[in-house]
Structures are given as structure tokens and as C-alpha cells.
Design a protein around this motif. Structure first.
Motif, PDB file in Angstrom:
ATOM      1  N   ALA A 159       0.830  -1.209   0.000  1.00 15.17           N
ATOM      2  CA  ALA A 159       0.000   0.000   0.000  1.00 15.17           C
ATOM      3  C   ALA A 159       0.865   1.262   0.000  1.00 15.17           C
ATOM      4  N   PHE A 160       1.882   1.297   0.868  1.00 14.54           N
ATOM      5  CA  PHE A 160       2.744   2.479   0.918  1.00 14.54           C
ATOM      6  C   PHE A 160       3.539   2.641  -0.369  1.00 14.54           C
ATOM      7  N   LEU A 161       4.069   1.538  -0.893  1.00 15.42           N
ATOM      8  CA  LEU A 161       4.895   1.629  -2.094  1.00 15.42           C
ATOM      9  C   LEU A 161       4.077   2.042  -3.298  1.00 15.42           C
ATOM     10  N   ILE A 162       2.927   1.428  -3.490  1.00 19.54           N
ATOM     11  CA  ILE A 162       2.091   1.758  -4.646  1.00 19.54           C
ATOM     12  C   ILE A 162       1.621   3.204  -4.560  1.00 19.54           C
ATOM     13  N   SER A 163       1.232   3.649  -3.357  1.00 19.60           N
ATOM     14  CA  SER A 163       0.770   5.032  -3.216  1.00 19.60           C
ATOM     15  C   SER A 163       1.870   6.020  -3.598  1.00 19.60           C
ATOM     16  N   ALA A 164       3.116   5.698  -3.244  1.00 16.10           N
ATOM     17  CA  ALA A 164       4.231   6.582  -3.605  1.00 16.10           C
ATOM     18  C   ALA A 164       4.470   6.563  -5.111  1.00 16.10           C
ATOM     19  N   LEU A 165       4.406   5.391  -5.722  1.00 16.31           N
ATOM     20  CA  LEU A 165       4.697   5.279  -7.151  1.00 16.31           C
ATOM     21  C   LEU A 165       3.647   5.951  -8.021  1.00 16.31           C
ATOM     22  N   VAL A 166       2.396   5.993  -7.549  1.00 20.61           N
ATOM     23  CA  VAL A 166       1.349   6.658  -8.328  1.00 20.61           C
ATOM     24  C   VAL A 166       1.204   8.133  -7.935  1.00 20.61           C
ATOM     25  N   ARG A 167       2.152   8.639  -7.148  1.00 15.63           N
ATOM     26  CA  ARG A 167       2.224  10.056  -6.777  1.00 15.63           C
ATOM     27  C   ARG A 167       1.095  10.497  -5.837  1.00 15.63           C
ATOM     28  N   TRP A 168       0.556   9.555  -5.076  1.00 13.32           N
ATOM     29  CA  TRP A 168      -0.394   9.897  -4.027  1.00 13.32           C
ATOM     30  C   TRP A 168       0.094   9.246  -2.738  1.00 13.32           C
ATOM     31  N   PRO A 169       1.282   9.637  -2.245  1.00 12.58           N
ATOM     32  CA  PRO A 169       1.852   8.967  -1.068  1.00 12.58           C
ATOM     33  C   PRO A 169       0.939   9.019   0.138  1.00 12.58           C
ATOM     34  N   LEU A 170       0.771   7.893   0.789  1.00  7.95           N
ATOM     35  CA  LEU A 170      -0.145   7.809   1.927  1.00  7.95           C
ATOM     36  C   LEU A 170       0.240   8.761   3.050  1.00  7.95           C
ATOM     37  N   ILE A 171       1.538   8.944   3.255  1.00  8.46           N
ATOM     38  CA  ILE A 171       1.962   9.860   4.313  1.00  8.46           C
ATOM     39  C   ILE A 171       1.452  11.269   4.034  1.00  8.46           C
ATOM     40  N   GLY A 172       1.511  11.710   2.802  1.00  3.68           N
ATOM     41  CA  GLY A 172       1.005  13.036   2.452  1.00  3.68           C
ATOM     42  C   GLY A 172      -0.487  13.149   2.681  1.00  3.68           C
TER      43      GLY A 172
END
Length: 269
Positions: A159-172
Motif C-alpha cells: 500500500a505504501f509503495l504503490i501510493s508513492a509510485l502513483v504520486r499519491w503517497p499515503l503519508i502526504g
């Protein structure tokens, strides 16, 4: 220094307006709860319930200690697993080890219920212990007690990796809705980069657990597997949570205007 565009500003504005899409109506804007907003609202609320609240003005150490639940949280996270590992290693009795593990989880659940904790939060640890014990009881292999943890690490890491790769990082997304900024951070390159790398770091934590623990699992080394899981559990989680909190607070200082235009530093490439 000559301007790069010889068109007069008024003419340029007129040309831009000609090709710009019409503005959304108030009704359209009010009907636009996006998936990211829904996820952000949900995760932000969950984070506040866990103790991650920028409005509380806690120090980094106090916030981390609150999130992990203090000494009780540490004991709840480690004692059931430790009891299982020690008992099974000493006696090779799988049923006894699992019974002690689930029994300790039940004791902690009872304490939470007596202290008026929300039932869902109180029962979650017991349910996790019961589910984790079910597989080794079925297969007869003690190391299968760790399979649920592997699945959890895969899910969170992906979940964290995919969110970062699609430019919607979960942390943000989480930080944005915790600070009241919403999704405005996506217009600030400095914040986007920081949240991207923080999300990658969280993905790295979950995937690192797999890389270190799986060899012990396939070797059937329950003692080493349990020890490594404990060491890579709360300590690593606490360190990365502290780093995330520090970076998020530097990017969103207290009293700053949420959703304000990006500064020149944010707009730098």
C-alpha cells in the motif's frame, strides 16, 4: 532582461481564459468528494484516535510513547509472542505455547475492557492472537504462527509503495488531513518529495521485515524468528514514526496557514 513571451499580459490573460475550461459550479464542487479525500479523512481520524494529533503540541517522544501505548502497549505487543517462543522452544509443545499466547492476549483484552477502552480496540489484539494461532494448530508447524504477520507486512508495504509510485503517497494524505491542509500539499514540490520518500521508507520497513524473517521461517527456526520479529517490531516502528513526525512538523509549522500558496522554496524544482 527581455521577457520570454512578447505578448502583452492582458492579451496573454485573454488567450488563457479562451482555452480554459469553465469553472465548476458550487453544486459540482460540493459533489466532488474524491477517493483521496475519503481515504484521507478516514486515515486522519484513525491517526488522531491513535494519538497522532498536531493540535496536541506533544513532543516527538511523548507522541511516539502515546501511539505505542506506553508500557502496556509494549507488553501487549511482545509478551504473548515471547511466551509462545519461550514455551515452544523449551518444551516443543505447540498447543501449550499457543494456549499461553492466546491466554495472555485475553488477559490484556480483559484489562482494556475493565478500563473502558472501546470494545473494537480492546478485542482487536485477542482476535489477532486467535487468528494467528489457528494456522499452526491446523498445520502442526509452529513457524506458521507468523504467517499472518507476513501477510500484514505485505499488505502495508504494498500500500505504501504503490501510493508513492502513483504520486499519491499515503503519508502526504494522512498528514494533509491531520493538519487541515487537505490535498493542497500536492502543489508544493518540497512537500511532495518529502511525503514520497517517507512513504517509500514505510514500505521499506514492512518489506525489510519480510526479507529478514522469511529465511528463519523456511528454516523452521522459531526462536530466531520470534526474536527478530520483536526487535523489528516496536523499536523500528517507533524510530520511523518519530522521523515522520519530525519531518511533517518541519513542513507544517504550528500556526502556518493550511492551504496557503507554496513558498518560493516549495516552488523550486
Amino acid at each position: 532582461m527581455p521577457a520570454s513571451d512578447p505578448v502583452e499580459p492582458a492579451a496573454r490573460d485573454e488567450r488563457t481564459a479562451k482555452y480554459a475550461p469553465p469553472p465548476a459550479s458550487d453544486a459540482e464542487r460540493s459533489a466532488e468528494p474524491t477517493l483521496a479525500e475519503a481515504i484521507g479523512t478516514s486515515l486522519g481520524s484513525a491517526a488522531r484516535r491513535a494519538g497522532i494529533d498536531p493540535d496536541a503540541q506533544l513532543s516527538t517522544g511523548a507522541m511516539v510513547w502515546q501511539v505505542i501505548g506506553g508500557w502496556r502497549g509494549i507488553l501487549e505487543s511482545t509478551l504473548p509472542l515471547l511466551a509462545f517462543v519461550i514455551t515452544f522452544t523449551a518444551t516443543r509443545n505447540l498447543v501449550l505455547g499457543l494456549a499461553l499466547s492466546v491466554g495472555l492476549a485475553a488477559v490484556f483484552t480483559s484489562i482494556r475492557l475493565l478500563m473502558k477502552s472501546p470494545p473494537v480496540a480492546a478485542l482487536s489484539g485477542l482476535i489477532a492472537a486467535v487468528v494467528a494461532a489457528g494456522l499452526p494448530l491446523f498445520t502442526g508447524r509452529a513457524e506458521d504462527q507468523f504467517v499472518i504477520g507476513f501477510i500484514t507486512n505485505i499488505a502495508y508495504g504494498a500500500a505504501f509503495l504503490i501510493s508513492a509510485l502513483v504520486r499519491w503517497p499515503l503519508i502526504g494524505i494522512v498528514v494533509g488531513f491531520l493538519t487541515g491542509e487537505g490535498l493542497a500539499w500536492r502543489d508544493a514540490p518540497r512537500k511532495r518529495r518529502a511525503y514520497f520518500w517517507l512513504s517509500v521508507a514505510w514500505a521499506g520497513l514492512f518489506l525489510a521485515r519480510l526479507c529478514v524473517q522469511l529465511p528463519f521461517y523456511f528454516a523452521g527456526d522459531v526462536a530466531s524468528l520470534g526474536t527478530v520479529k520483536i526487535l523489528m517490531g516496536i523499536p523500528f516502528f517507533a524510530l520511523l514514526l518519530a522521523l515522520t513526525w519530525i519531518v511533517a512538523r518541519r513542513l507544517n509549522p504550528s500556526g502556518s496557514n493550511a492551504g496557503a500558496p507554496a513558498s518560493e522554496d516549495d516552488q523550486a524544482p
